[in-house]
Design a protein around this motif. Structure first.
Motif, PDB file in Angstrom:
ATOM      1  N   LEU A 494      12.553  -3.966  50.038  1.00 49.05           N
ATOM      2  CA  LEU A 494      13.880  -4.480  49.716  1.00 49.05           C
ATOM      3  C   LEU A 494      14.011  -5.941  50.129  1.00 49.05           C
ATOM      4  CD1 LEU A 494      16.241  -1.496  50.660  1.00 49.05           C
ATOM      5  CD2 LEU A 494      15.433  -2.178  48.416  1.00 49.05           C
ATOM      6  N   SER A 495      13.389  -6.261  51.244  1.00 53.60           N
ATOM      7  CA  SER A 495      13.402  -7.654  51.698  1.00 53.60           C
ATOM      8  C   SER A 495      12.733  -8.558  50.670  1.00 53.60           C
ATOM      9  CB  SER A 495      12.694  -7.779  53.050  1.00 53.60           C
ATOM     10  OG  SER A 495      12.623  -9.117  53.461  1.00 53.60           O
ATOM     11  N   SER A 496      11.634  -8.087  50.096  1.00 53.43           N
ATOM     12  CA  SER A 496      10.925  -8.899  49.099  1.00 53.43           C
ATOM     13  C   SER A 496      11.757  -9.072  47.833  1.00 53.43           C
ATOM     14  CB  SER A 496       9.576  -8.258  48.757  1.00 53.43           C
ATOM     15  OG  SER A 496       9.752  -7.056  48.023  1.00 53.43           O
ATOM     16  N   LEU A 497      12.564  -8.055  47.496  1.00 47.41           N
ATOM     17  CA  LEU A 497      13.428  -8.170  46.319  1.00 47.41           C
ATOM     18  C   LEU A 497      14.507  -9.230  46.523  1.00 47.41           C
ATOM     19  CD1 LEU A 497      14.030  -4.426  45.310  1.00 47.41           C
ATOM     20  CD2 LEU A 497      12.370  -6.027  44.361  1.00 47.41           C
ATOM     21  N   VAL A 498      15.020  -9.288  47.754  1.00 49.37           N
ATOM     22  CA  VAL A 498      16.119 -10.205  48.035  1.00 49.37           C
ATOM     23  C   VAL A 498      15.617 -11.608  48.360  1.00 49.37           C
ATOM     24  CG1 VAL A 498      18.115 -10.646  49.505  1.00 49.37           C
ATOM     25  CG2 VAL A 498      17.559  -8.307  48.857  1.00 49.37           C
ATOM     26  N   PHE A 499      14.554 -11.668  49.168  1.00 52.09           N
ATOM     27  CA  PHE A 499      14.113 -12.961  49.695  1.00 52.09           C
ATOM     28  C   PHE A 499      12.786 -13.435  49.108  1.00 52.09           C
ATOM     29  CE2 PHE A 499      16.391 -10.656  53.114  1.00 52.09           C
ATOM     30  CZ  PHE A 499      17.528 -11.452  53.158  1.00 52.09           C
ATOM     31  N   GLY A 500      12.292 -12.718  48.094  1.00 56.95           N
ATOM     32  CA  GLY A 500      10.985 -13.076  47.541  1.00 56.95           C
ATOM     33  C   GLY A 500      10.988 -14.369  46.751  1.00 56.95           C
ATOM     34  N   GLU A 501      12.150 -14.749  46.228  1.00 59.35           N
ATOM     35  CA  GLU A 501      12.242 -15.994  45.468  1.00 59.35           C
ATOM     36  C   GLU A 501      12.819 -17.102  46.352  1.00 59.35           C
ATOM     37  OE1 GLU A 501      11.024 -16.148  42.450  1.00 59.35           O
ATOM     38  OE2 GLU A 501      10.560 -13.998  42.397  1.00 59.35           O
ATOM     39  N   VAL A 514      21.330  -3.729  45.383  1.00 62.60           N
ATOM     40  CA  VAL A 514      20.369  -3.979  46.457  1.00 62.60           C
ATOM     41  C   VAL A 514      21.061  -4.014  47.816  1.00 62.60           C
ATOM     42  CG1 VAL A 514      20.381  -6.516  46.501  1.00 62.60           C
ATOM     43  CG2 VAL A 514      18.274  -5.278  46.995  1.00 62.60           C
ATOM     44  N   THR A 515      22.288  -4.539  47.892  1.00 63.83           N
ATOM     45  CA  THR A 515      22.978  -4.537  49.185  1.00 63.83           C
ATOM     46  C   THR A 515      23.394  -3.127  49.597  1.00 63.83           C
ATOM     47  OG1 THR A 515      25.071  -5.107  48.075  1.00 63.83           O
ATOM     48  CG2 THR A 515      23.796  -6.911  49.052  1.00 63.83           C
ATOM     49  N   SER A 516      23.728  -2.289  48.618  1.00 65.20           N
ATOM     50  CA  SER A 516      24.052  -0.888  48.936  1.00 65.20           C
ATOM     51  C   SER A 516      22.830  -0.170  49.493  1.00 65.20           C
ATOM     52  CB  SER A 516      24.564  -0.161  47.695  1.00 65.20           C
ATOM     53  OG  SER A 516      25.794  -0.685  47.253  1.00 65.20           O
ATOM     54  N   ALA A 517      21.688  -0.367  48.832  1.00 61.16           N
ATOM     55  CA  ALA A 517      20.452   0.265  49.313  1.00 61.16           C
ATOM     56  C   ALA A 517      20.068  -0.271  50.679  1.00 61.16           C
ATOM     57  CB  ALA A 517      19.323   0.020  48.310  1.00 61.16           C
ATOM     58  N   LEU A 518      20.185  -1.570  50.866  1.00 60.96           N
ATOM     59  CA  LEU A 518      19.821  -2.186  52.140  1.00 60.96           C
ATOM     60  C   LEU A 518      20.742  -1.704  53.257  1.00 60.96           C
ATOM     61  CD1 LEU A 518      17.833  -4.183  53.350  1.00 60.96           C
ATOM     62  CD2 LEU A 518      19.405  -6.029  52.762  1.00 60.96           C
ATOM     63  N   ARG A 519      22.003  -1.567  52.940  1.00 64.71           N
ATOM     64  CA  ARG A 519      22.957  -1.070  53.939  1.00 64.71           C
ATOM     65  C   ARG A 519      22.590   0.342  54.391  1.00 64.71           C
ATOM     66  NH1 ARG A 519      29.533  -0.459  52.986  1.00 64.71           N
ATOM     67  NH2 ARG A 519      30.010   0.548  54.966  1.00 64.71           N
ATOM     68  N   SER A 520      22.330   1.211  53.428  1.00 71.49           N
ATOM     69  CA  SER A 520      21.962   2.585  53.778  1.00 71.49           C
ATOM     70  C   SER A 520      20.670   2.630  54.585  1.00 71.49           C
ATOM     71  CB  SER A 520      21.806   3.432  52.512  1.00 71.49           C
ATOM     72  OG  SER A 520      23.043   3.651  51.895  1.00 71.49           O
ATOM     73  N   LEU A 521      19.697   1.810  54.183  1.00 74.61           N
ATOM     74  CA  LEU A 521      18.416   1.793  54.885  1.00 74.61           C
ATOM     75  C   LEU A 521      18.589   1.313  56.321  1.00 74.61           C
ATOM     76  CD1 LEU A 521      15.357   2.140  54.852  1.00 74.61           C
ATOM     77  CD2 LEU A 521      15.169  -0.167  53.932  1.00 74.61           C
ATOM     78  N   LEU A 522      19.356   0.257  56.521  1.00 77.64           N
ATOM     79  CA  LEU A 522      19.557  -0.263  57.871  1.00 77.64           C
ATOM     80  C   LEU A 522      20.336   0.727  58.739  1.00 77.64           C
ATOM     81  CD1 LEU A 522      20.320  -4.030  57.173  1.00 77.64           C
ATOM     82  CD2 LEU A 522      18.207  -3.002  58.026  1.00 77.64           C
ATOM     83  N   GLN A 523      21.269   1.446  58.135  1.00 75.71           N
ATOM     84  CA  GLN A 523      21.985   2.483  58.887  1.00 75.71           C
ATOM     85  C   GLN A 523      21.024   3.566  59.369  1.00 75.71           C
ATOM     86  OE1 GLN A 523      24.938   3.583  56.001  1.00 75.71           O
ATOM     87  NE2 GLN A 523      26.517   2.277  56.897  1.00 75.71           N
ATOM     88  N   THR A 524      20.129   3.974  58.463  1.00 70.61           N
ATOM     89  CA  THR A 524      19.145   4.997  58.829  1.00 70.61           C
ATOM     90  C   THR A 524      18.205   4.480  59.904  1.00 70.61           C
ATOM     91  OG1 THR A 524      19.236   5.886  56.577  1.00 70.61           O
ATOM     92  CG2 THR A 524      17.354   6.515  57.928  1.00 70.61           C
ATOM     93  N   LEU A 539      19.314 -12.089  56.979  1.00 71.36           N
ATOM     94  CA  LEU A 539      20.519 -11.332  56.690  1.00 71.36           C
ATOM     95  C   LEU A 539      21.742 -12.238  56.632  1.00 71.36           C
ATOM     96  CD1 LEU A 539      19.782  -8.202  58.883  1.00 71.36           C
ATOM     97  CD2 LEU A 539      19.532  -8.447  56.421  1.00 71.36           C
ATOM     98  N   LEU A 540      21.751 -13.277  57.440  1.00 72.86           N
ATOM     99  CA  LEU A 540      22.844 -14.241  57.362  1.00 72.86           C
ATOM    100  C   LEU A 540      22.845 -14.969  56.020  1.00 72.86           C
ATOM    101  CD1 LEU A 540      22.800 -15.721  60.975  1.00 72.86           C
ATOM    102  CD2 LEU A 540      24.738 -14.577  59.880  1.00 72.86           C
ATOM    103  N   SER A 541      21.652 -15.310  55.536  1.00 76.39           N
ATOM    104  CA  SER A 541      21.575 -15.972  54.231  1.00 76.39           C
ATOM    105  C   SER A 541      22.011 -15.027  53.123  1.00 76.39           C
ATOM    106  CB  SER A 541      20.155 -16.482  53.976  1.00 76.39           C
ATOM    107  OG  SER A 541      19.237 -15.409  53.849  1.00 76.39           O
ATOM    108  N   LEU A 542      21.696 -13.731  53.274  1.00 78.74           N
ATOM    109  CA  LEU A 542      22.167 -12.740  52.307  1.00 78.74           C
ATOM    110  C   LEU A 542      23.684 -12.661  52.331  1.00 78.74           C
ATOM    111  CD1 LEU A 542      21.818 -10.391  50.311  1.00 78.74           C
ATOM    112  CD2 LEU A 542      21.491  -8.884  52.275  1.00 78.74           C
ATOM    113  N   SER A 543      24.244 -12.658  53.533  1.00 76.47           N
ATOM    114  CA  SER A 543      25.696 -12.599  53.664  1.00 76.47           C
ATOM    115  C   SER A 543      26.352 -13.806  53.016  1.00 76.47           C
ATOM    116  CB  SER A 543      26.091 -12.527  55.141  1.00 76.47           C
ATOM    117  OG  SER A 543      27.487 -12.562  55.288  1.00 76.47           O
ATOM    118  N   GLU A 544      25.732 -14.955  53.198  1.00 78.06           N
ATOM    119  CA  GLU A 544      26.279 -16.176  52.601  1.00 78.06           C
ATOM    120  C   GLU A 544      26.256 -16.097  51.073  1.00 78.06           C
ATOM    121  OE1 GLU A 544      25.491 -21.011  52.577  1.00 78.06           O
ATOM    122  OE2 GLU A 544      24.341 -19.712  53.913  1.00 78.06           O
ATOM    123  N   ALA A 545      25.143 -15.594  50.537  1.00 79.08           N
ATOM    124  CA  ALA A 545      25.046 -15.448  49.083  1.00 79.08           C
ATOM    125  C   ALA A 545      26.065 -14.431  48.577  1.00 79.08           C
ATOM    126  CB  ALA A 545      23.638 -15.024  48.690  1.00 79.08           C
TER     127      ALA A 545
END
Length: 676
Positions: A494-501, A514-524, A539-545
């Motif tokens: 998931l990190s590569s999907l978000v931050f790969g580019e 992707v944020t829904s999946a990432l949220r569930s994964l991080l909760q687990t 994650l901060l850069s994701l939040s900013e985006a």
């Protein structure tokens, strides 16, 4: 502010040529219909004693209403009431074109027009037409093998019209139930050995009307079940039949409570096996082969793909077909995702493209069914909201996180569903589908306008897979998902999907998935104290985006991800500086975001991050958290009072009230910390 239940998917309508409801065909513009609508003249021709004239009028109406601005002119002249009798015209050709005109009108006009159709009793002649078609299936004679069966073609148009009406209007569904149309549509489904197009239309219709329709369940008998099982177990290998089986699996899932108890487990296993087999197909490999087959066929016949006109295939509009509206929120705060399906509408000359489209539709449908499987057993839509309404006297600083902590445990998933999903390796196959579309498939589709539309479909399969992964992560424990290593690999993926580019993708649908999946994964991961693979800076850069995204759920997910990350860091050493960054980001969102739900989620996340721990205390002092929250408190209360009523659902207001209460008590907690 709690785990949102992943919702069931819906789709808007397409017209008979495969256009989205808001599309306007260039050909129509070229014919200079202009601002004047020829409604009066065409509707008058419906009264002609000549069947040819009536057919021409119906066909012309079918074409003109594809321009949405012409529809009011037809409705003002009672087009529905005047077209309705044409469904039972003495001419089969008129019946077909009239049904096609109403189908296009329902598709391009949307829900309002469908309601108008039902109000003007179009369901009565439509019901008679369907019954006559089915009674004529066996006696209809087709002179040559390559000639179409006219009765079945009329039935296909009629089933599509019925599908449109039932998907847009609950009264149409009620009439469907009372008129006993289930058996009629099942007869159309049973034509799958030689007319898969009609069968797919019937399956789409049944997939719609069997969803959340307890009144219909009493009509499910052994004949219906037998027909569905025959389709599910059919062996045809075309992609069209793959789509048909996927839709049938969805129908059986919808009517699962009507299945014989002794066979429920077996049928469920067959349903999941069908979905699994569909997901096994590598679209990235199939599409280039189909495209090459098309080119070879044209070379062998002496024709060229470039000779196909836009009248054969609406290439420009289909190329933009993936521009879907953002998910809508209904009264229960559930996202209703939009979907398109035009596999049965592509011209027969493009059989390879039809196959490719059917495959991608089948995979998208399969993923959506799995989502519905995972959320059907959820204990409630708003699990956290219920837990938050507990007695305030029981809530201390440590228990401010109780609501969120409870979200980290799996939701209820029946043993039978859980076992079937694991047996058929559904989690692993879903993760595979979350990968970016095959570069080879993209490359081969992009130059050809007709095939270019598949790129959006490929991307949609990826986003549906991400949504499906979110549901799976929310409903399964770590062991079922493959253990710690598998979760860490999923996090890296998931990190590569978000931050790969170089830049985070800005597509709203992708970001939501992707944020829904990432949220569930991080909760687990957090619930099991598994080391995270993404840095707080990422994650901060994701939040900013995400903060720049118009979709509220994307911003909510990003805030929740920051909260989860910060609460984990608060338990570690030498993390105060990073916690400060997260705290400042959350304070900004809590005070500046235009949506109250996002404000509340940010405050909720702040409670989690700064609830306990020396590092959190140090960071709270450095960012002046206490005075910041004191200043924010009256503003937040005023926004709830001024904006809350009428703008937000009751469940959302309940959560916001709880956040307001928790904010007051959290400020008291921080005041005690400062005095220590």
């Amino acid at each position: 502010m709690g785990k949102s239940k992943t919702t069931k998917f819906k789709r808007p309508q397409f017209n008979a040529e495969g256009l989205p409801v808001n599309a306007v065909k260039d050909e129509d513009e070229d014919e200079n219909y202009g601002e004047s609508c020829p409604a009066a003249e065409l509707l008058e021709k419906l009264q002609s004693p000549s069947a040819d004239v009536r057919e021409f009028a119906c066909a012309s109406i079918s074409r003109v209403v594809q321009q949405s601005h012409t529809i009011p002119g037809f409705l003002q002249r009672d087009a529905v009431r005047r077209l309705g009798p044409m469904l039972l015209d003495s001419s089969v050709a008129v019946r077909e074109t009239a049904t096609g005109a109403l189908r296009n009108l329902s598709a391009c006009g949307g829900q309002e027009v469908c309601e108008d159709m039902v109000k003007h009793d179009v369901m009565t002649p439509l019901t008679v037409l369907l019954r006559e078609c089915c009674s004529g299936f066996e006696i209809s004679v087709v002179p040559m093998e390559d000639k179409r069966n006219p009765v079945e073609h009329v039935a296909n148009e009629a089933v599509n019209l019925l599908w449109n009406l039932c998907e847009s209007n609950t009264q149409a569904v009620s009439i469907f139930n009372k008129a006993g149309l289930l058996d009629v549509v099942v007869q159309c489904l049973e034509k799958y050995p030689h007319n898969v197009e009609l069968a797919i239309s019937a399956a789409h219709c049944l997939h719609t009307v069997t969803e959340d329709n307890p009144e219909l369940l009493c009509s499910i008998n052994t004949t219906v079940l037998g027909a569905l099982e025959n389709v599910l177990l059919s062996s045809q290998e075309s992609m069209a039949h793959t789509l048909l089986r996927a839709l049938t699996a969805g129908i059986l899932w919808n009517i699962k409570s009507s299945l014989p108890a002794a066979h429920q487990a077996q049928i469920l296993n067959t349903v999941v096996a069908t979905l699994s087999q569909c997901l096994d197909i590598d679209a990235g490999a199939i599409i280039p082969r189909l495209r090459q087959a098309e080119e070879d066929r044209y070379l062998n016949t002496g024709a060229g793909v470039e000779n196909e006109t836009s009248k054969d295939f609406p290439v420009d509009e289909m190329g933009e077909e993936g521009e879907e509206p953002n998910p809508k929120i209904n009264g229960n705060s559930k996202a209703v995702n939009i979907d398109y399906d035009v596999s049965d509408l592509l011209p027969r000359v493009r059989e390879e493209l039809r196959e490719a489209t059917a495959l991608l539709t089948a995979q998208q449908t399969s993923l959506e069914i799995i989502v519905n499987m995972c959320c059907s057993d959820d204990p409630s839509d708003d699990e956290w909201e219920e837990s938050s309404s507990s007695d305030e006297s029981e809530l201390g600083p440590d228990s401010l996180c109780d609501g969120v902590s409870s979200l980290m445990s799996p939701l209820c998933l029946s043993a039978e569903v859980h076992g079937a999903l694991i047996t058929h390796c559904i989690p692993q196959k879903v993760i595979k589908k979350t990968e970016f579309p095959s570069p080879e498939a993209i490359k081969i589709c992009h130059p050809n306008p007709a095939w270019k539309c598949l790129i959006k479909r490929l991307e949609r399969v990826q986003t549906r897979a991400l949504t499906c992964l979110h549901s799976i992560l929310s409903t399964m424990d770590v062991e079922s998902l493959g253990g710690v290593t598998a979760l860490q690999e999923a996090a890296l993926h998931l990190s590569s999907l978000v931050f790969g580019e170089s830049e985070i993708p800005n597509d709203a649908e992708f970001l939501e998935a992707v944020t829904s999946a990432l949220r569930s994964l991080l909760q687990t991961i957090a619930s099991k104290n598994i080391p995270q693979c993404m840095t707080p800076q990422q994650l901060l850069s994701l939040s900013e985006a995400a903060s720049r995204c118009d979709v509220v759920s994307v911003r909510v997910n990003a805030v929740a991800i920051l909260g989860i990350t910060g609460s984990i860091l608060a338990r570690e050493k030498d993390t105060a500086e990073t916690i400060q960054l997260i705290g400042n980001a959350l304070l900004q969102i809590a005070s500046k975001d235009t949506d109250l739900v996002v404000n509340g989620e940010a405050l909720d996340a702040l409670f989690d991050v700064f609830a306990d721990g020396d590092e959190a205390e140090m960071a709270a002092k450095n960012i002046q958290l206490l005075p910041a929250l004191k200043a924010l408190q009256p503003v937040f209360k005023a926004k709830i009072r001024k904006e809350g009523r009428g703008k937000y659902a009751p469940q959302q207001l309940c959560v916001l009230d709880n956040v307001k209460t928790n904010l007051r008590r959290f400020i008291s907690y921080l005041e005690k910390v400062v005095k220590k």
